[in-house]
Design a protein around this motif. Structure first.
Motif, mmCIF file in Angstrom:
data_model
loop_
_atom_site.group_PDB
_atom_site.id
_atom_site.type_symbol
_atom_site.label_atom_id
_atom_site.label_comp_id
_atom_site.label_asym_id
_atom_site.label_seq_id
_atom_site.Cartn_x
_atom_site.Cartn_y
_atom_site.Cartn_z
ATOM 1 N N PHE A 164 0.808 -1.215 0.000
ATOM 2 C CA PHE A 164 0.000 0.000 0.000
ATOM 3 C C PHE A 164 0.847 1.272 0.000
ATOM 4 N N GLN A 165 2.086 1.168 0.502
ATOM 5 C CA GLN A 165 2.864 2.374 0.755
ATOM 6 C C GLN A 165 3.077 3.240 -0.492
ATOM 7 N N PRO A 166 3.472 2.657 -1.628
ATOM 8 C CA PRO A 166 3.673 3.509 -2.817
ATOM 9 C C PRO A 166 2.373 4.194 -3.245
ATOM 10 N N LEU A 167 1.268 3.469 -3.121
ATOM 11 C CA LEU A 167 -0.014 4.054 -3.496
ATOM 12 C C LEU A 167 -0.357 5.214 -2.561
ATOM 13 N N ALA A 168 -0.131 5.005 -1.260
ATOM 14 C CA ALA A 168 -0.434 6.056 -0.282
ATOM 15 C C ALA A 168 0.383 7.307 -0.565
ATOM 16 N N ASP A 169 1.668 7.120 -0.887
ATOM 17 C CA ASP A 169 2.521 8.277 -1.152
ATOM 18 C C ASP A 169 1.977 9.111 -2.314
ATOM 19 N N GLU A 170 1.594 8.433 -3.403
ATOM 20 C CA GLU A 170 1.131 9.177 -4.576
ATOM 21 C C GLU A 170 -0.249 9.786 -4.336
ATOM 22 N N ILE A 171 -1.131 9.047 -3.657
ATOM 23 C CA ILE A 171 -2.468 9.586 -3.361
ATOM 24 C C ILE A 171 -2.366 10.823 -2.488
ATOM 25 N N VAL A 172 -1.516 10.762 -1.471
ATOM 26 C CA VAL A 172 -1.327 11.919 -0.591
ATOM 27 C C VAL A 172 -0.796 13.107 -1.393
ATOM 28 N N GLY A 173 0.117 12.833 -2.311
ATOM 29 C CA GLY A 173 0.651 13.914 -3.140
ATOM 30 C C GLY A 173 -0.426 14.592 -3.968
ATOM 31 N N LYS A 174 -1.405 13.817 -4.423
ATOM 32 C CA LYS A 174 -2.492 14.371 -5.223
ATOM 33 C C LYS A 174 -3.412 15.286 -4.416
ATOM 34 N N CYS A 175 -3.362 15.173 -3.085
ATOM 35 C CA CYS A 175 -4.263 15.965 -2.233
ATOM 36 C C CYS A 175 -3.708 17.343 -1.911
ATOM 37 N N GLY A 176 -2.499 17.625 -2.340
ATOM 38 C CA GLY A 176 -1.985 18.981 -2.239
ATOM 39 C C GLY A 176 -1.771 19.497 -0.829
ATOM 40 N N GLY A 177 -1.656 18.618 0.157
ATOM 41 C CA GLY A 177 -1.396 19.070 1.524
ATOM 42 C C GLY A 177 -2.588 19.722 2.210
ATOM 43 N N LEU A 178 -3.772 19.606 1.622
ATOM 44 C CA LEU A 178 -4.967 20.207 2.231
ATOM 45 C C LEU A 178 -5.665 19.193 3.133
ATOM 46 N N PRO A 179 -5.863 19.514 4.420
ATOM 47 C CA PRO A 179 -6.529 18.574 5.326
ATOM 48 C C PRO A 179 -7.905 18.141 4.854
ATOM 49 N N VAL A 180 -8.680 19.066 4.266
ATOM 50 C CA VAL A 180 -10.028 18.702 3.851
ATOM 51 C C VAL A 180 -9.993 17.663 2.738
ATOM 52 N N ALA A 181 -9.025 17.764 1.799
ATOM 53 C CA ALA A 181 -8.904 16.793 0.719
ATOM 54 C C ALA A 181 -8.375 15.466 1.253
ATOM 55 N N LEU A 182 -7.365 15.540 2.110
ATOM 56 C CA LEU A 182 -6.815 14.323 2.704
ATOM 57 C C LEU A 182 -7.869 13.560 3.488
ATOM 58 N N SER A 183 -8.671 14.291 4.216
ATOM 59 C CA SER A 183 -9.682 13.656 5.049
ATOM 60 C C SER A 183 -10.733 12.947 4.212
ATOM 61 N N THR A 184 -11.198 13.589 3.151
ATOM 62 C CA THR A 184 -12.235 12.960 2.324
ATOM 63 C C THR A 184 -11.718 11.712 1.621
ATOM 64 N N VAL A 185 -10.511 11.795 1.065
ATOM 65 C CA VAL A 185 -9.952 10.637 0.359
ATOM 66 C C VAL A 185 -9.655 9.503 1.335
ATOM 67 N N ALA A 186 -9.032 9.825 2.466
ATOM 68 C CA ALA A 186 -8.671 8.786 3.436
ATOM 69 C C ALA A 186 -9.905 8.060 3.945
ATOM 70 N N LYS A 225 -10.607 4.009 3.671
ATOM 71 C CA LYS A 225 -10.467 3.296 4.939
ATOM 72 C C LYS A 225 -11.140 1.934 4.864
ATOM 73 N N ASN A 226 -10.410 0.916 5.290
ATOM 74 C CA ASN A 226 -10.908 -0.472 5.322
ATOM 75 C C ASN A 226 -11.167 -1.055 3.935
ATOM 76 N N LYS A 227 -10.623 -0.428 2.888
ATOM 77 C CA LYS A 227 -10.784 -0.950 1.532
ATOM 78 C C LYS A 227 -9.568 -1.816 1.160
ATOM 79 N N LYS A 228 -9.765 -2.734 0.205
ATOM 80 C CA LYS A 228 -8.708 -3.640 -0.209
ATOM 81 C C LYS A 228 -7.810 -2.987 -1.265
ATOM 82 N N LEU A 229 -6.688 -3.671 -1.544
ATOM 83 C CA LEU A 229 -5.669 -3.119 -2.441
ATOM 84 C C LEU A 229 -6.224 -2.763 -3.824
#
Length: 892
Positions: free
Chosen positions: A346-368, A372-376
């Motif tokens: 999951f780690q490489p996917l998480a890194d790129e997904i987080v990068g797409k959220c632009g450091g905004l808490p509201v975007a990170l929160s909605t995507v995360a 949550k609890n989803k499969k690969l």
């Protein structure tokens, strides 16, 4: 004399080393011969204790009336003194002095045994009194409590990131500087400005830098009246309904000027805002008051624009809140999704997904929350969507942020949740969204939902789903939700692609509507705008929902051709419009299921009777005078809302009884002209008996004699019933659904015996009693001593004959008020005691959290010591203008 002689004799025959051995003996002997000295000393100490009790009690009463909190050691000392005095030991000893003076053996010798016992008791009591006197020296007795107005401002989602904490501390420090009047916080949308300032407000209140915090959201299209209302609400200031904006501004300014130290937060400013127009005083306060820290007014402004804060709003100091660093963003993301993000796959996917959220808490929160609890495979699909998404062109917003929010929308598990989410965009940015409105407008969205009760449950479940996905937020009120402004912008963009359009205030409204019609719109909303002119013909065959929510001052003529070509319309809301007559083309809406004509001026509404598929009909707050016979043709009607229709004087007889499918009927503060007999010239309450599917009832009956004796409401899941002249269901607690108000009734006993009201009160969760006569004991006379087993809130006001809330022991058979959370007592001029019973302490008020007492002049204390020990959940005590109140806790 005899005791002195004995002491001298012993002194001469014993050594110094043995004196200590004989001192206890001497003390015992002195009890017999010096009893008058012990009694005199006791009298002196008791008098000193009474003086000290008065000196401490006066500032305590003043502090209580000022709503200050009494220090625990002061309260404990007062309780100990009260217990010492209430036990009456000292008084009993002093009163028994004459008995000790009597002689035995026909007067030839004193009663030495009585003197000994009495002296010993007096010495012990005097010692206890002296100890209490010594402990009663307090430099102060109270302190100011932390104001309650900031409870709703606590930022639940605040994260203590390193990049935030330095900024947090800097802003708090700036707020301590009494020379700074206006402070600005800026940053891009979704970066967390609102969350930060709420947490800052909480901190400065805890540090007692300010006595009061008030906060209002401004939004892109500022509504001065809404801002005024929000600030007034935080200040417990009530405007009259017809007050103009300038008059409101004057009242608000006067109130803010009187506040000692107040922090004013104006959140989400988009353009220059006139503080004077709102009623916010600014500039330096009186220098003397400033130096003594008696007066402070500081304003915090948040905005996306630095130039707005510095150039237009004259902020003296501004702070930039930046996006999260990559490390902080990943930390925040991982906290939400859990340990799966740290797994190697999951780690490489998480890194790129987080990068797409632009450091905004509201975007990170909605995507995360979506992942949550989803499969690969789901994560991989999400990243593919983010990579391949078409970046939206939204001014001032990073395209990746838009894509991340849209991803959360796409991950919603049901089309119903997506539809409800997009429905929320039609209410306008920054507008609180009432859950009741989502139910009325959205009922047609749901599959396999036939009843309103099922629809209500579905809406609640979907809202929980959207909140869990961080696409909706809790509203300021219990029955409201709201949408973050960044999410709202993206949601509006998504909705427009789904042919759902919200039209803000525009100059050429008619032309804008015609453009949207040409796009084949399925939903159109004009949220709270100035509607002056509409197209002559709507001609929009695909249209399912139309909301024209005017600002209340619109005089509008709707063409008699307007609704032609919109036969598929299911939801129509025309709010705040003055109609000379309803459009005759309304009859074309043969598929209409929801019609809301709230806050409208209406004349003849008979044409509505043609809408045979109508399920929801609302005239809330409208100036309607008559509900005609034709309305009885609406055989499918499930909800009828006539609440606050104060001009309604005629409901044709046998109309209400025809609504055999009616589930919810709202008639609060409306229609006082009930006919006493069924089939008379007006509607009668007897017609309600035939509504077998009724689940919700709000009703006012001014004359109790209009109630049929066999009319029973106790089986309803929800009701608000007012018997009397004034409609004042004063609160809408989300956890209570059964409310009763009795107002201005003279013969309460007849009402209770003949109309089944005692059974109704037993099952009620919220009761208000006002201006009743013939009632002295609430528990005994209103529910036969059952103790109100389900009641959570009790308000009693201006009932001049009430002596006790809980009366004598003989009539109480079980626990009293076992679920009661709040007790409010106002202007009960003859109230002697809240509780005048000797039941065990664990049988009273075991769940009480709030008690408010005001202008109860005969009340000397609130609770007995024994009951007070059982108030383990008590959180707030408010006492004001109770002139004879000696203590909050005393002896019954």
């Amino acid at each position: 004399m005899a005791a002195d002689l004995v002491s001298t004799t012993f002194s001469g025959i014993v050594t110094e080393g043995a004196k200590a051995l004989f001192e206890p003996i001497m003390r015992q002997i002195s009890y017999v011969f010096k009893y008058q000295s012990y009694i005199a000393e006791l009298k002196v100490q008791v008098k000193e204790l009474e003086y000290k009790r008065e000196r401490v009690g006066i500032p305590v009463r003043e502090a209580t009336q000022q709503r200050d909190e009494i220090y625990k050691d002061v309260a404990d000392w007062l309780n100990n003194v009260d217990e010492f005095i209430s036990e009456g030991v000292a008084k009993s000893i002093i009163d028994d002095e004459d008995r000790a003076k009597k002689s035995c053996f026909k007067g030839f010798c004193p009663n030495l045994i009585s003197r000994y016992k009495l002296s010993k008791q007096a010495a012990k009591a005097a010692e206890a009194a002296a100890s209490l006197v010594g402990k009663g020296n307090f430099s102060s007795v109270s302190h100011r409590p932390a104001p309650e107005s900031t409870e709703h401002m606590q930022a639940k989602d605040f994260e203590a990131f390193d990049s935030r904490m330095k900024l947090f501390q800097d802003v708090v420090e700036a707020l301590r500087n009494d020379k700074l009047n206006i402070i600005g916080v800026h940053g891009m949308g979704g970066v967390g400005k609102t969350t930060l300032v709420k947490q800052i407000a909480k901190q400065v209140m805890e540090d007692k830098v300010f006595d009061k915090v008030v906060m209002a959201e401004v939004t892109e299209n500022p509504d001065v009246q809404k801002i005024q209302d929000k600030l007034a609400s935080d200040l417990d200031l009530n405007f009259d309904l017809n007050d103009s904006k300038p008059h409101r501004a004057k009242q608000l300014c006067q109130r803010l000027t009187k506040e000692k130290r107040v922090l004013i937060i104006l959140d989400n400013i988009w353009k220059k805002l006139g503080l004077e127009e709102i009623g916010i005083p600014f500039g330096d306060v009186d220098e003397k008051d400033r130096k003594q820290d008696l007066r402070r007014r500081t304003i915090i402004l948040t905005s996306r624009s630095k130039h707005l804060l510095t150039n237009d709003m004259n902020s003296q100091k501004i702070f930039l809140i930046e996006v999260l660093s990559k490390e902080e963003a990943l930390q925040f993301f991982e906290k939400i999704v859990g340990n799966s993000a740290k797994a190697s796959a999951f780690q490489p996917l998480a890194d790129e997904i987080v990068g797409k959220c632009g450091g905004l808490p509201v975007a990170l929160s909605t995507v995360a929350n979506a992942l949550k609890n989803k499969k690969l495979p789901v994560w991989k699909d999400a990243l593919t969507q983010l990579r391949n998404s078409n970046p939206r062109e939204i001014h001032g917003m990073d395209a990746n942020v838009c894509s991340s929010i849209e991803l959360s929308y796409n991950f919603l598990e049901s089309d119903e949740a997506k539809s409800l989410f997009l429905l929320c965009t039609l209410f306008g940015e920054g507008t609180p969204i009432q859950v009741a409105s989502l139910l009325r407008y959205g009922k047609g969205l749901f599959k396999n939902v036939r009843t309103l009760e099922n629809a209500r449950n579905r809406v609640d479940a979907l809202i929980d789903n959207l909140k869990a996905s961080c696409l909706l937020l809790d509203g300021d009120a219990e029955d409201e939700v709201k949408m973050h402004d960044v999410i709202h912008v993206v949601a509006v963009s998504i909705a427009s692609e789904k042919l759902m359009f919200s039209i803000p205030n525009v100059t050429n409204l008619k032309e804008e509507i015609e453009k949207i019609i040409q796009k084949g719109a399925i939903a159109i909303s004009i949220p709270y705008g100035d509607i002056q002119e509409l197209p002559e013909r709507l001609e929009c065959p695909q249209l399912k929902l139309l909301l024209l929510l005017a600002n209340g001052d619109s005089y509008l003529e709707i063409s008699h051709l307007f609704f032609e070509g919109t036969e598929d319309l299911k939801v129509l809301s025309l709010s705040g419009i003055h109609f000379s007559s309803l459009s005759s083309s309304l009859g074309h809406l043969i598929n209409l299921q929801t019609l809301c004509l709230d806050w409208c001026q209406l004349e003849d509404v008979a044409a509505i009777g043609q809408l045979k598929k109508l399920e929801i009909l609302s005239f809330r707050y409208s100036d309607i005078k008559q509900l005609p016979l034709e309305i009885g043709q609406l055989a499918q009607l499930q909800l009828l809302d006539l609440s606050n229709c104060s001009s309604l004087v005629v409901i044709a007889p046998n109309v209400i009884s025809k609504f055999s499918r009616l589930e919810e009927l709202y008639m609060g503060d409306s229609f006082p002209q009930w006919d006493k007999v069924e089939g008379g010239s007006n509607a009668s309450l007897a017609e309600l008996k035939g509504l077998s599917k009724l689940t919700t009832l709000e009703i006012q009956v001014q004359d109790a004699q209009m109630l049929p004796q066999d009319l029973v409401f106790v089986e309803l899941p929800r009701y608000r019933i007012c018997i009397g002249e004034a409609w004042g269901i004063w609160r809408a607690n989300s956890e209570t659904s059964r409310l009763v108000q009795l107002h201005g009734l003279e013969n309460v006993s007849t009402l209770l015996e003949n109309y089944g009201m005692k059974m109704l009160l037993k099952l009620t969760e919220d009761i208000r009693l006002e201006e009743l006569t013939g009632v002295q004991n609430v528990v005994h006379e209103l529910d036969d001593g059952e103790g109100f087993p389900r009641l959570k809130h009790l308000w009693v006001e201006r009932c001049s004959e009430i002596l006790h809330i809980v009366g004598s022991v003989g009539r109480v058979h079980r626990k009293v008020f076992p679920l009661l959370e709040s007790l409010s007592l106002y202007k009960l001029i003859n109230l002697e005691a809240i509780c005048h019973s000797q039941l065990r302490e664990d049988q009273f008020f075991s769940n009480l959290k709030i008690i408010e007492v005001e202008s109860c002049d005969k009340l000397k204390h609130l609770f007995s010591f024994s009951i007070a020990r059982n108030l383990l959940r008590l959180q707030k005590v408010k006492v004001a203008s109770c002139n004879k109140l000696e203590m909050t806790v005393g002896k019954c």
